[in-house]
Enzyme design. Structure first.
Site, PDB file in Angstrom:
ATOM      1  N   SER A  38       0.809  -1.224   0.000  1.00 20.55           N
ATOM      2  CA  SER A  38       0.000   0.000   0.000  1.00 20.55           C
ATOM      3  C   SER A  38       0.840   1.272   0.000  1.00 20.55           C
ATOM      4  O   SER A  38       0.383   2.316  -0.456  1.00 20.55           O
ATOM      5  CB  SER A  38      -0.941   0.008   1.208  1.00 20.55           C
ATOM      6  OG  SER A  38      -0.222  -0.208   2.404  1.00 20.55           O
ATOM      7  N   GLY A  75      -2.039  -4.282   1.123  1.00 21.89           N
ATOM      8  CA  GLY A  75      -2.172  -5.475   1.936  1.00 21.89           C
ATOM      9  C   GLY A  75      -1.240  -6.607   1.560  1.00 21.89           C
ATOM     10  O   GLY A  75      -1.225  -7.648   2.214  1.00 21.89           O
ATOM     11  N   ASN A 104       4.063  -5.714   5.747  1.00 16.57           N
ATOM     12  CA  ASN A 104       2.889  -6.444   6.220  1.00 16.57           C
ATOM     13  C   ASN A 104       3.275  -7.757   6.885  1.00 16.57           C
ATOM     14  O   ASN A 104       2.585  -8.223   7.793  1.00 16.57           O
ATOM     15  CB  ASN A 104       1.919  -6.700   5.063  1.00 16.57           C
ATOM     16  CG  ASN A 104       1.193  -5.438   4.646  1.00 16.57           C
ATOM     17  OD1 ASN A 104       0.791  -4.635   5.481  1.00 16.57           O
ATOM     18  ND2 ASN A 104       1.046  -5.223   3.356  1.00 16.57           N
ATOM     19  N   ASP A 187      -4.193   7.341  10.023  1.00 11.57           N
ATOM     20  CA  ASP A 187      -3.963   5.994  10.562  1.00 11.57           C
ATOM     21  C   ASP A 187      -2.548   5.804  11.095  1.00 11.57           C
ATOM     22  O   ASP A 187      -2.228   4.791  11.701  1.00 11.57           O
ATOM     23  CB  ASP A 187      -4.277   4.921   9.518  1.00 11.57           C
ATOM     24  CG  ASP A 187      -3.410   5.026   8.267  1.00 11.57           C
ATOM     25  OD1 ASP A 187      -2.421   5.788   8.274  1.00 11.57           O
ATOM     26  OD2 ASP A 187      -3.714   4.335   7.285  1.00 11.57           O
ATOM     27  N   HIS A 190       0.140   4.965   6.839  1.00  8.55           N
ATOM     28  CA  HIS A 190       0.365   5.272   5.423  1.00  8.55           C
ATOM     29  C   HIS A 190       0.825   6.716   5.232  1.00  8.55           C
ATOM     30  O   HIS A 190       0.201   7.643   5.745  1.00  8.55           O
ATOM     31  CB  HIS A 190      -0.908   5.014   4.626  1.00  8.55           C
ATOM     32  CG  HIS A 190      -1.338   3.584   4.661  1.00  8.55           C
ATOM     33  ND1 HIS A 190      -2.253   3.108   5.574  1.00  8.55           N
ATOM     34  CD2 HIS A 190      -0.949   2.528   3.915  1.00  8.55           C
ATOM     35  CE1 HIS A 190      -2.420   1.810   5.380  1.00  8.55           C
ATOM     36  NE2 HIS A 190      -1.636   1.434   4.381  1.00  8.55           N
TER      37      HIS A 190
END
Length: 211
Positions: A38, A75, A104, A187, A190
């Site tokens: 991402s 993801g 991830n 968040d 990112h």
């Protein structure tokens, strides 16, 4: 034709698959493929704000005959990258591969040994398509709350793979960006548009030196 592989790391996105963005700069140009998650896909931003698009602008400004292909999928893990590398390279392949995956893996607490194995597998598949492909591995680091043993073990994977596979290494894709509230979205995972610019500025000297 030489191939340059640059592998980029992805961050957690909370699930789902991102859109594969291909930026084509015209016929006859060499190809830089950025395989990532991402972070590479530019989660939460317009496509032109993601660092692959910003790298393309830098290429164009200097008259370098390269097109940058954004193969970031939100993801994704190193296992996902290993599964899709052949598809991402396609028939044209690439002159440069940037591997930006692994974030991830760490956020999910996956085994560093498995992450290492997957990265080695991606490199092997890329070189099977072209033995002369150039590869850049972008490292990732985990927050301290995952425990010092895991954090250090995970961090060591990327330089270890770069050394054993004789690729170029960018030690930390999010250097100066990770953990900085001003450079990340709400968040705190990112990068925002300014954060993406910082990533492009970090990647650019390393990438340019490989061309």
């Amino acid at each position: 034709m030489k191939w340059l592989v640059f592998v980029l790391l992805m961050s957690a996105s909370g699930g789902g698959m991102g859109t594969l963005l291909a930026q084509t700069a015209g016929e006859g140009k060499k190809r830089i493929l950025i395989l990532g998650d991402s972070i590479t896909a530019g989660y939460g931003l317009a496509r032109e704000e993601a660092y692959p698009a910003l790298l393309q602008k830098k290429m164009d400004a200097e008259g370098l005959p390269y097109e940058v292909v954004n193969a970031g999928v939100s993801g994704d893990t190193t296992a996902g990258g290993l599964r899709r590398i052949d598809w991402a390279l396609g028939q044209r392949g690439a002159d440069v591969l940037v591997i930006a995956l692994g974030g991830n893996d760490g956020l999910r607490g996956l085994s560093p040994e498995q992450t290492e194995k997957n990265l080695v597998g991606i490199v092997a598949k890329a070189r099977a398509k072209s033995a002369s492909i150039k590869i850049l591995i972008a490292g990732m680091q985990m927050p301290d709350n995952l425990g010092p043993k895991y954090v250090e073990s995970f961090k060591s994977v990327f330089p270890k793979v770069a050394e054993s596979q004789k690729t170029e290494l960018l030690p930390f894709l999010l250097e100066g960006v990770g953990g900085n509230e001003k450079l990340n979205q709400a968040d705190r995972i990112h990068p925002n548009a300014e954060g993406q610019q910082k990533i492009a500025e970090l990647v650019w000297p390393k990438l340019k030196g490989m061309l």
